[in-house]
Design a protein around this motif. Structure first.
Motif, PDB file in Angstrom:
ATOM      1  N   MET A  10       0.835  -1.173   0.000  1.00 14.99           N
ATOM      2  CA  MET A  10       0.000   0.000   0.000  1.00 14.99           C
ATOM      3  C   MET A  10       0.885   1.243   0.000  1.00 14.99           C
ATOM      4  O   MET A  10       1.778   1.387   0.829  1.00 14.99           O
ATOM      5  CB  MET A  10      -0.899  -0.010   1.237  1.00 14.99           C
ATOM      6  N   SER A  11       0.646   2.114  -0.925  1.00 13.95           N
ATOM      7  CA  SER A  11       1.401   3.353  -1.027  1.00 13.95           C
ATOM      8  C   SER A  11       0.785   4.403  -0.106  1.00 13.95           C
ATOM      9  O   SER A  11      -0.404   4.377   0.191  1.00 13.95           O
ATOM     10  CB  SER A  11       1.374   3.845  -2.476  1.00 13.95           C
ATOM     11  N   TYR A  12       1.605   5.324   0.347  1.00 12.93           N
ATOM     12  CA  TYR A  12       1.117   6.386   1.224  1.00 12.93           C
ATOM     13  C   TYR A  12       0.293   7.421   0.474  1.00 12.93           C
ATOM     14  O   TYR A  12      -0.450   8.184   1.088  1.00 12.93           O
ATOM     15  CB  TYR A  12       2.285   7.065   1.933  1.00 12.93           C
ATOM     16  N   ALA A  13       0.434   7.481  -0.823  1.00 13.83           N
ATOM     17  CA  ALA A  13      -0.329   8.420  -1.652  1.00 13.83           C
ATOM     18  C   ALA A  13      -0.737   7.707  -2.935  1.00 13.83           C
ATOM     19  O   ALA A  13      -0.248   6.613  -3.231  1.00 13.83           O
ATOM     20  CB  ALA A  13       0.502   9.662  -1.965  1.00 13.83           C
ATOM     21  N   SER A  14      -1.604   8.338  -3.695  1.00 13.90           N
ATOM     22  CA  SER A  14      -2.107   7.733  -4.934  1.00 13.90           C
ATOM     23  C   SER A  14      -2.099   8.774  -6.049  1.00 13.90           C
ATOM     24  O   SER A  14      -1.903   9.972  -5.804  1.00 13.90           O
ATOM     25  CB  SER A  14      -3.530   7.218  -4.717  1.00 13.90           C
ATOM     26  N   LEU A  15      -2.355   8.302  -7.247  1.00 13.55           N
ATOM     27  CA  LEU A  15      -2.507   9.204  -8.388  1.00 13.55           C
ATOM     28  C   LEU A  15      -3.607  10.212  -8.102  1.00 13.55           C
ATOM     29  O   LEU A  15      -3.466  11.399  -8.396  1.00 13.55           O
ATOM     30  CB  LEU A  15      -2.807   8.411  -9.663  1.00 13.55           C
ATOM     31  N   GLU A  16      -4.693   9.758  -7.507  1.00 14.18           N
ATOM     32  CA  GLU A  16      -5.814  10.653  -7.187  1.00 14.18           C
ATOM     33  C   GLU A  16      -5.371  11.748  -6.217  1.00 14.18           C
ATOM     34  O   GLU A  16      -5.783  12.905  -6.342  1.00 14.18           O
ATOM     35  CB  GLU A  16      -6.985   9.863  -6.616  1.00 14.18           C
ATOM     36  N   ASP A  17      -4.523  11.387  -5.254  1.00 14.47           N
ATOM     37  CA  ASP A  17      -4.004  12.385  -4.316  1.00 14.47           C
ATOM     38  C   ASP A  17      -3.141  13.413  -5.041  1.00 14.47           C
ATOM     39  O   ASP A  17      -3.209  14.617  -4.758  1.00 14.47           O
ATOM     40  CB  ASP A  17      -3.172  11.723  -3.212  1.00 14.47           C
ATOM     41  N   LEU A  18      -2.311  12.944  -5.969  1.00 13.76           N
ATOM     42  CA  LEU A  18      -1.483  13.860  -6.757  1.00 13.76           C
ATOM     43  C   LEU A  18      -2.343  14.815  -7.572  1.00 13.76           C
ATOM     44  O   LEU A  18      -2.076  16.025  -7.619  1.00 13.76           O
ATOM     45  CB  LEU A  18      -0.555  13.076  -7.687  1.00 13.76           C
ATOM     46  N   ILE A  19      -3.381  14.290  -8.206  1.00 15.30           N
ATOM     47  CA  ILE A  19      -4.269  15.118  -9.018  1.00 15.30           C
ATOM     48  C   ILE A  19      -5.019  16.116  -8.144  1.00 15.30           C
ATOM     49  O   ILE A  19      -5.178  17.286  -8.518  1.00 15.30           O
ATOM     50  CB  ILE A  19      -5.242  14.241  -9.836  1.00 15.30           C
ATOM     51  N   GLU A  20      -5.448  15.669  -6.965  1.00  9.45           N
ATOM     52  CA  GLU A  20      -6.153  16.573  -6.050  1.00  9.45           C
ATOM     53  C   GLU A  20      -5.266  17.741  -5.642  1.00  9.45           C
ATOM     54  O   GLU A  20      -5.717  18.875  -5.572  1.00  9.45           O
ATOM     55  CB  GLU A  20      -6.610  15.807  -4.811  1.00  9.45           C
ATOM     56  N   ARG A  21      -3.986  17.479  -5.397  1.00 12.83           N
ATOM     57  CA  ARG A  21      -3.053  18.523  -4.951  1.00 12.83           C
ATOM     58  C   ARG A  21      -2.591  19.403  -6.101  1.00 12.83           C
ATOM     59  O   ARG A  21      -2.546  20.624  -5.994  1.00 12.83           O
ATOM     60  CB  ARG A  21      -1.851  17.877  -4.267  1.00 12.83           C
ATOM     61  N   ALA A  22      -2.215  18.794  -7.220  1.00 12.96           N
ATOM     62  CA  ALA A  22      -1.571  19.527  -8.311  1.00 12.96           C
ATOM     63  C   ALA A  22      -2.496  19.864  -9.465  1.00 12.96           C
ATOM     64  O   ALA A  22      -2.188  20.749 -10.265  1.00 12.96           O
ATOM     65  CB  ALA A  22      -0.392  18.716  -8.836  1.00 12.96           C
ATOM     66  N   GLY A  23      -3.574  19.132  -9.603  1.00  9.27           N
ATOM     67  CA  GLY A  23      -4.463  19.335 -10.740  1.00  9.27           C
ATOM     68  C   GLY A  23      -4.130  18.394 -11.885  1.00  9.27           C
ATOM     69  O   GLY A  23      -2.969  17.987 -12.057  1.00  9.27           O
ATOM     70  N   HIS A  71       9.218   6.099  -4.706  1.00 10.17           N
ATOM     71  CA  HIS A  71      10.320   6.910  -4.186  1.00 10.17           C
ATOM     72  C   HIS A  71       9.857   7.700  -2.959  1.00 10.17           C
ATOM     73  O   HIS A  71      10.581   7.805  -1.965  1.00 10.17           O
ATOM     74  CB  HIS A  71      10.850   7.859  -5.257  1.00 10.17           C
ATOM     75  N   ALA A  72       8.648   8.241  -3.027  1.00  6.53           N
ATOM     76  CA  ALA A  72       8.092   8.972  -1.886  1.00  6.53           C
ATOM     77  C   ALA A  72       7.937   8.048  -0.678  1.00  6.53           C
ATOM     78  O   ALA A  72       8.294   8.416   0.446  1.00  6.53           O
ATOM     79  CB  ALA A  72       6.756   9.605  -2.261  1.00  6.53           C
ATOM     80  N   THR A 116       0.196  13.851   2.778  1.00  8.71           N
ATOM     81  CA  THR A 116       0.576  15.159   2.235  1.00  8.71           C
ATOM     82  C   THR A 116       2.062  15.193   1.904  1.00  8.71           C
ATOM     83  O   THR A 116       2.458  15.670   0.832  1.00  8.71           O
ATOM     84  CB  THR A 116       0.233  16.269   3.247  1.00  8.71           C
ATOM     85  N   TRP A 117       2.894  14.678   2.812  1.00  7.57           N
ATOM     86  CA  TRP A 117       4.334  14.659   2.559  1.00  7.57           C
ATOM     87  C   TRP A 117       4.671  13.771   1.378  1.00  7.57           C
ATOM     88  O   TRP A 117       5.504  14.128   0.547  1.00  7.57           O
ATOM     89  CB  TRP A 117       5.090  14.200   3.795  1.00  7.57           C
ATOM     90  N   ALA A 118       4.028  12.617   1.281  1.00 12.16           N
ATOM     91  CA  ALA A 118       4.288  11.690   0.170  1.00 12.16           C
ATOM     92  C   ALA A 118       3.900  12.324  -1.163  1.00 12.16           C
ATOM     93  O   ALA A 118       4.614  12.165  -2.165  1.00 12.16           O
ATOM     94  CB  ALA A 118       3.551  10.379   0.388  1.00 12.16           C
ATOM     95  N   VAL A 119       2.797  13.043  -1.187  1.00 16.38           N
ATOM     96  CA  VAL A 119       2.374  13.729  -2.409  1.00 16.38           C
ATOM     97  C   VAL A 119       3.413  14.773  -2.807  1.00 16.38           C
ATOM     98  O   VAL A 119       3.810  14.869  -3.976  1.00 16.38           O
ATOM     99  CB  VAL A 119       0.978  14.370  -2.239  1.00 16.38           C
ATOM    100  N   SER A 120       3.877  15.555  -1.841  1.00 15.11           N
ATOM    101  CA  SER A 120       4.875  16.592  -2.135  1.00 15.11           C
ATOM    102  C   SER A 120       6.168  15.998  -2.673  1.00 15.11           C
ATOM    103  O   SER A 120       6.762  16.538  -3.617  1.00 15.11           O
ATOM    104  CB  SER A 120       5.169  17.415  -0.877  1.00 15.11           C
ATOM    105  N   ILE A 121       6.589  14.883  -2.093  1.00 18.98           N
ATOM    106  CA  ILE A 121       7.828  14.240  -2.532  1.00 18.98           C
ATOM    107  C   ILE A 121       7.657  13.633  -3.926  1.00 18.98           C
ATOM    108  O   ILE A 121       8.507  13.804  -4.804  1.00 18.98           O
ATOM    109  CB  ILE A 121       8.278  13.186  -1.508  1.00 18.98           C
ATOM    110  N   ALA A 122       6.567  12.926  -4.146  1.00 14.75           N
ATOM    111  CA  ALA A 122       6.315  12.319  -5.466  1.00 14.75           C
ATOM    112  C   ALA A 122       6.200  13.396  -6.545  1.00 14.75           C
ATOM    113  O   ALA A 122       6.748  13.260  -7.643  1.00 14.75           O
ATOM    114  CB  ALA A 122       5.052  11.469  -5.416  1.00 14.75           C
ATOM    115  N   ARG A 123       5.496  14.453  -6.229  1.00 15.01           N
ATOM    116  CA  ARG A 123       5.307  15.553  -7.190  1.00 15.01           C
ATOM    117  C   ARG A 123       6.655  16.165  -7.560  1.00 15.01           C
ATOM    118  O   ARG A 123       6.915  16.462  -8.726  1.00 15.01           O
ATOM    119  CB  ARG A 123       4.387  16.587  -6.553  1.00 15.01           C
TER     120      ARG A 123
END
Length: 142
Positions: free
Chosen positions: A1-14, A41-42, A67-74
């Motif tokens: 299980m990943s700490y973040a998902s594609l959906e989380d990335l899209i929610e944060r960054a668009g 990697h995140a 939130t941190w995982a999204v920031s790192i992946a992004r």
């Protein structure tokens, strides 16, 4: 299980930003392998810091960690140089993770997700089976 998902990335960054950085074959959808690599990697980065104080991988993902995982992946999806606001988010995530590792910031974890036991001098101890190779068992072989 990943700490973040594609959906989380899209929610944060668009959707537009994620397509710009993750649609490498230009088919109109984020490339799953590119997104998975950034999320992995995140996860590895988060685990590297959090493992100092908590058992990893975390079974329940606090919103802070997501939130941190999204920031790192992004940050890592921007292979041609991330914009300043992405770099700032990444720096904040890393600084926060360093605070977790230093014991300055506690994660809101469930009761069943406890940190590893620590001795009075702050060292982490691990419980497990007796070692296969010990001085007693190797007696006569040395």
């Amino acid at each position: 299980m990943s700490y973040a998902s594609l959906e989380d990335l899209i929610e944060r960054a668009g959707q537009d930003e994620i397509l710009q950085v993750a649609d490498r074959d230009e088919d109109g959808t984020p490339d799953p392998d590119v997104v998975a690599a950034a999320l992995q990697h995140a996860d590895n980065t988060v685990n590297g810091y959090v493992a100092v104080a908590y058992a990893v991988p975390l079974t329940v993902v606090p919103d802070l960690v997501r939130t941190w995982a999204v920031s790192i992946a992004r940050y890592f999806l921007h292979r041609n140089g991330p914009p300043d606001y992405v770099v700032n988010d990444w720096r904040f995530a890393i600084a926060s993770l360093k605070d977790v590792a230093a014991g300055k910031l506690k994660l809101p974890v469930a009761e069943n997700e406890t940190p590893p036991a620590a001795s009075e001098d702050g060292r982490v101890s691990v419980a497990g089976p007796d070692p296969v190779f010990s001085a007693d068992r190797l007696e006569g072989w040395l």
